[in-house]
Design a protein around this motif. Sequence first.
Motif, mmCIF file in Angstrom:
data_model
loop_
_atom_site.group_PDB
_atom_site.id
_atom_site.type_symbol
_atom_site.label_atom_id
_atom_site.label_comp_id
_atom_site.label_asym_id
_atom_site.label_seq_id
_atom_site.Cartn_x
_atom_site.Cartn_y
_atom_site.Cartn_z
ATOM 1 N N UNK A 1 7.118 -6.137 -13.333
ATOM 2 C CA UNK A 1 5.923 -5.433 -12.853
ATOM 3 C C UNK A 1 5.551 -5.891 -11.449
ATOM 4 N N UNK A 2 5.697 -7.201 -11.198
ATOM 5 C CA UNK A 2 5.348 -7.719 -9.869
ATOM 6 C C UNK A 2 6.250 -7.097 -8.812
ATOM 7 N N UNK A 3 7.528 -6.968 -9.121
ATOM 8 C CA UNK A 3 8.482 -6.349 -8.183
ATOM 9 C C UNK A 3 8.108 -4.893 -7.936
ATOM 10 N N UNK A 4 7.716 -4.187 -9.006
ATOM 11 C CA UNK A 4 7.344 -2.761 -8.878
ATOM 12 C C UNK A 4 6.114 -2.582 -7.999
ATOM 13 N N UNK A 5 5.203 -3.570 -8.032
ATOM 14 C CA UNK A 5 3.953 -3.458 -7.263
ATOM 15 C C UNK A 5 4.059 -4.011 -5.856
ATOM 16 N N UNK A 6 5.198 -4.647 -5.547
ATOM 17 C CA UNK A 6 5.317 -5.405 -4.291
ATOM 18 C C UNK A 6 4.957 -4.572 -3.064
ATOM 19 N N UNK A 7 5.418 -3.329 -3.036
ATOM 20 C CA UNK A 7 5.211 -2.507 -1.835
ATOM 21 C C UNK A 7 3.884 -1.746 -1.850
ATOM 22 N N UNK A 8 3.221 -1.665 -3.017
ATOM 23 C CA UNK A 8 2.103 -0.733 -3.128
ATOM 24 C C UNK A 8 0.749 -1.325 -3.494
ATOM 25 N N UNK A 9 0.732 -2.471 -4.200
ATOM 26 C CA UNK A 9 -0.559 -2.971 -4.664
ATOM 27 C C UNK A 9 -1.190 -1.975 -5.616
ATOM 28 N N UNK A 10 -2.532 -1.884 -5.599
ATOM 29 C CA UNK A 10 -3.202 -0.876 -6.425
ATOM 30 C C UNK A 10 -3.972 0.067 -5.522
#
Length: 538
Positions: free
Chosen positions: A491-500
């Motif tokens: 999940x951390x990798x998936x959010x790396x470029x985008x945040x929330x």
Amino acid sequence: MILCITEKPSVAKDIAAILGANTRKEGYYEGGNYKVTWTFGHLCTLKEPGDYEERWKRWSLGMLPMIPARFGIKVINDSGIERQFRVIENLIAEADEVINCGDAGQEGELIQRWVMQKASIKCPVKRLWISSLTDDAIREGFAHLKPESEFNNLYHAGLSRAIGDWLLGMNGTRLYSLKYSSPGNVLSIGRVQTPTLALIVQRHFEIQNFKPEDYWELKTLYRGATFNATAGRFHSPDEATATLDEICQSPLVINDIQEKKGREAPPRLFDLTSLQVECNKKWGWTADETLRLIQSLYEKKVTTYPRVDTTYLSEDIYPKVPGILRNMTPYAALTESLLTSKLPKSKKVFDNSKVTDHHAIIPTGQSPAVLIGNERQLYHLIALRFIAAFYPDCRFLSTTVSATVGKHGFKATGKVIEDAGWRKLYDDTPAEESKDDTSDDRILPEFKVGESGPHEPALQQKTTQPPKYYTEGTLLRAMESAGKTVDDETLREAMKENGIGRPSTRAAIIETLFKRRYIYRNRKSIMASQAGIELIET
């Protein structure tokens, strides 16, 4: 007839003038083979639960989860919006071709596609894709119209986001309201707003549960320079005092001097988040205020498209930069030195791999004379940052002096600016980039290895400080890098470029939390209300 659909009446007016559609009608302009109409942002929205199934009109746990077999859209229930939609619907029915002139981003694509779908469009569609609203940019955009199919993935991304919001918001809000709230009281849950609130509540508890601890720092003054003990903090007053007594009896001896040349590159160009953060830090503006102002600068043609998430320019902008700088006549004294030779082309500024839909926010070169008040301040901030990007690095000499007093090590550091480079631009302003007056930046006297002499040691008692409450600026940064707080590696990798959230929607999310009274302002700080704390605890 070719129909152009823009996102705002003001943009429609600009485009109509360039296309020669100068006759104003009810809800559109016409002239030659063109008609130009507009939306007011969103004219359509996803249907409400009750629009899909009668039984979903009633709030009941037994009806959850509500998952429509197929999502549908409807025109927003507002007389002005419904009237403008009918105008667009009639124009689409007559059109041989439609040009989508919506804002060139994910939200703009979604707004326009929904309107065209709801109007049952049958004719071919092309896309105008531009990064500024100057006359030249509009003409160039019309000369290079793109097929609508190039932007299908952008539309599907926006649609997926809207459906994700609906599924979690509609079901979550009903679930929590029915299970945990008093009758008639709604607990609002959102895909982005709830994790954002969770960040603020988490910080509230970090501060509330913080236990301050005393510590001591040992420093000594020698020839006007402050030397810090290399052993770091003392956590026991007895140990600190014993060390102080010990070094009082011995001279300070210089045993090493290191000089190192350093360079500091200009600050990166602005994306929307960094601009909102900077304006909050400098002037206390809310994220929403900054977004409104930069949108106004874009519509007044003086800056490029604002809802961007990159601090880089694409390489095709490089040949245009001298012209932009040349046209920034109020800044002629600052740009003159840049225009006498070839501009540097740094990877820190120009990098195609870091640019997707749009490049960083920069001036267009159009005169800022139309700007007033805060708009002028904001333009100045962007203009200086753009000019600074092409100035030389700031070059400095960094000095580290190591010393001993008995068996204890000490260190002093200092910095001498040899060539201010881009920092010259900020000499006359409260320098946004200037550092605090710490010992690291002070000029040290000239020392020699082996010299020694008396010194003045002292202990400073200090106390550990709790984390600071979020400001809007630091909250935006936390939303941008929210993946750092996630434990699951995938999940951390998936959010790396985008945040929330998206750069364009984060300000609105924060405003929503204020409106729902889950958070409130205390000067610049953002605090969680009791209702916000209880919701996250639930």
